[in-house]
Design an enzyme around this catalytic site. Structure first.
Site, PDB file in Angstrom:
ATOM      1  CB  THR A  39      -0.956   0.002   1.207  1.00  0.00           C
ATOM      2  OG1 THR A  39      -1.967  -0.999   1.000  1.00  0.00           O
ATOM      3  CG2 THR A  39      -1.628   1.360   1.378  1.00  0.00           C
ATOM      4  CD  GLN A  92      -2.596 -11.468  -3.592  1.00  0.00           C
ATOM      5  OE1 GLN A  92      -2.249 -12.623  -3.405  1.00  0.00           O
ATOM      6  NE2 GLN A  92      -3.182 -10.743  -2.651  1.00  0.00           N
ATOM      7  CB  CYS A 131      -8.416  -3.722   1.292  1.00  0.00           C
ATOM      8  SG  CYS A 131      -6.684  -4.031   1.666  1.00  0.00           S
ATOM      9  CB  THR A 165      13.400   4.138  13.105  1.00  0.00           C
ATOM     10  OG1 THR A 165      13.648   5.398  13.729  1.00  0.00           O
ATOM     11  CG2 THR A 165      14.390   3.105  13.629  1.00  0.00           C
ATOM     12  CG  HIS A 193       1.222  -9.430   4.614  1.00  0.00           C
ATOM     13  ND1 HIS A 193      -0.093  -9.825   4.552  1.00  0.00           N
ATOM     14  CD2 HIS A 193       1.287  -8.228   4.011  1.00  0.00           C
ATOM     15  CE1 HIS A 193      -0.806  -8.893   3.929  1.00  0.00           C
ATOM     16  NE2 HIS A 193       0.015  -7.917   3.596  1.00  0.00           N
TER      17      HIS A 193
END
Length: 386
Positions: A72, A180, A329, A242, A202
């Protein structure tokens, strides 16, 4: 026991990835941008090693890998980061598809509000957009073409190879959302012509909260993308903040594992799909596949069970399998899937459609056993509704 079949939403983290992250959390307290002590230097080495692992999986150089929080953010940077370049060149035309992830669609809609002209290309019933339809819309003032590699709802592979090859000779930037496909279509991604590519760890058994934006050099120059918010000089200022060293290390390990096993995993995914398709025919349930199977990735099926409410089916089979009826989403929305709608599928068919997705680390026998149980529930629904 229920089996997890919603890999397109997020994948279970690989235990080997988790081990690497725990090691960093326990023994690597340094900030990767601290230059005054060994702890910072060690954190930097972990980060740069992970950058190499990502680069090796994708077939790029480490200097072309920029860590982000996920696809995103990568998509937002790739698109919004071109505003300064657009202003200097007068190029304010964007081409995308109507079935992109919301992080692309909502970003280009924002760009429209800022004076950009956007063309949205719709797919046909196969779930694919036409490369010719995309390319014929290219104009002198076209800034960017942004097309996803694999659709998250249908698993349909888009013609990004053809589009990228055609755009390589034009003064038009090409962005691919490979969320994907990363870790799955490894050879295909390495063979693509693109300027920018978004990935998220992920989706291939890495941790949530980390991803990358790949900026490929063209004539020794990176794409003219600028940061969209401000802070320090992390990731060369493109993504200030960071560096999450443990997450970065986890993504690197996930890339290393995917590179080692992607061919083997593809065969296993295909075997699971073939068994599912065989069961669908054998059990005699009324069903239709959404999207053309010849263009679909091996780890996804979007199935319409005629006359069966997808919501009722998911609730009635949750003790057997965890499935979905669209993108995570948009799961809070009760509107029909915009992807299936734009493919031309009728609303009653959409309301009877579910997405099943799987991947590495899954037990084939458990998947098939629970899929059989799900089909029995479908049969009972059909019996009571006839």
């Amino acid at each position: 026991m229920s089996v997890y079949l919603d890999y397109n939403a997020t994948t279970p983290i690989d235990p080997r990835v988790l081990d690497v992250m725990i090691e960093v959390y326990r023994n690597g307290p340094g900030n990767a941008d601290s230059r005054t002590h060994d702890f910072g230097e060690q954190a930097r080495k972990v980060t740069e090693n992970a950058r190499k692992q990502v680069a090796e999986l994708l077939g790029v150089t480490p200097e072309e890998v920029f860590f982000t929080s996920g696809s995103t953010e990568s998509n937002n940077i790739a698109i919004q980061g071109l505003r300064e370049y657009a202003a200097s060149t007068g190029k304010k035309h964007i081409i995308t598809s109507s079935i992109e992830h919301k992080s692309v669609l909502n970003t280009v809609k924002y760009m429209e509000s800022q004076g950009f002209d956007v063309d949205y290309v719709s797919p046909d019933l196969s779930g694919r957009v036409s490369a010719e339809d995309v390319l014929r819309r290219v104009r002198e003032d076209t800034l960017l073409v942004s097309i996803m590699h694999v659709n998250n709802e249908t698993g349909t592979i888009q013609p990004v190879k053809e589009i990228g090859d055609a755009l390589a000779e034009k003064d038009v930037l090409f962005h691919v959302d490979a969320t994907q496909s990363c870790g799955k279509l490894v050879d295909e991604i390495r063979d693509l012509n693109y300027d920018m590519l978004s990935v998220s760890a992920h989706k291939f058994r890495g941790p949530q909260g980390i991803g990358a934006l790949i900026l490929k050099r063209r004539n020794y120059k990176l794409p003219p993308v600028k940061n969209v918010y401000f802070g320090g000089q992390q990731e060369h200022g493109l993504r200030p903040g960071t560096t999450p060293v443990a997450l970065v290390a986890g993504m690197g390990k996930a890339c290393e594992l995917a590179q080692a096993k992607y061919k083997e995993e593809a065969k296993e995914n295909r075997a699971i799909r073939d068994e599912m398709l065989g069961l669908l025919k054998k059990e005699g349930v009324r069903y239709e596949l959404n999207g053309d199977l010849q263009y679909c990735i091996d780890s996804t099926l979007n199935i319409c069970f005629d006359g069966v409410s997808s919501e009722a089916l998911m609730l009635s089979t949750k003790q057997y399998c965890a499935i979905s009826n669209g993108s995570a989403c948009t799961s809070k929305s009760y509107d029909p899937s915009y992807v299936l709608t734009d493919m031309g599928i009728p609303v009653d068919k959409i309301e009877s459609s579910v997405r099943i997705s799987w991947g590495p680390g899954i037990n084939r026998d458990e998947v098939i056993d629970n899929f059989k149980k799900m089909l029995k529930v479908v049969e009972n629904f059909t019996f009571y509704t006839e």
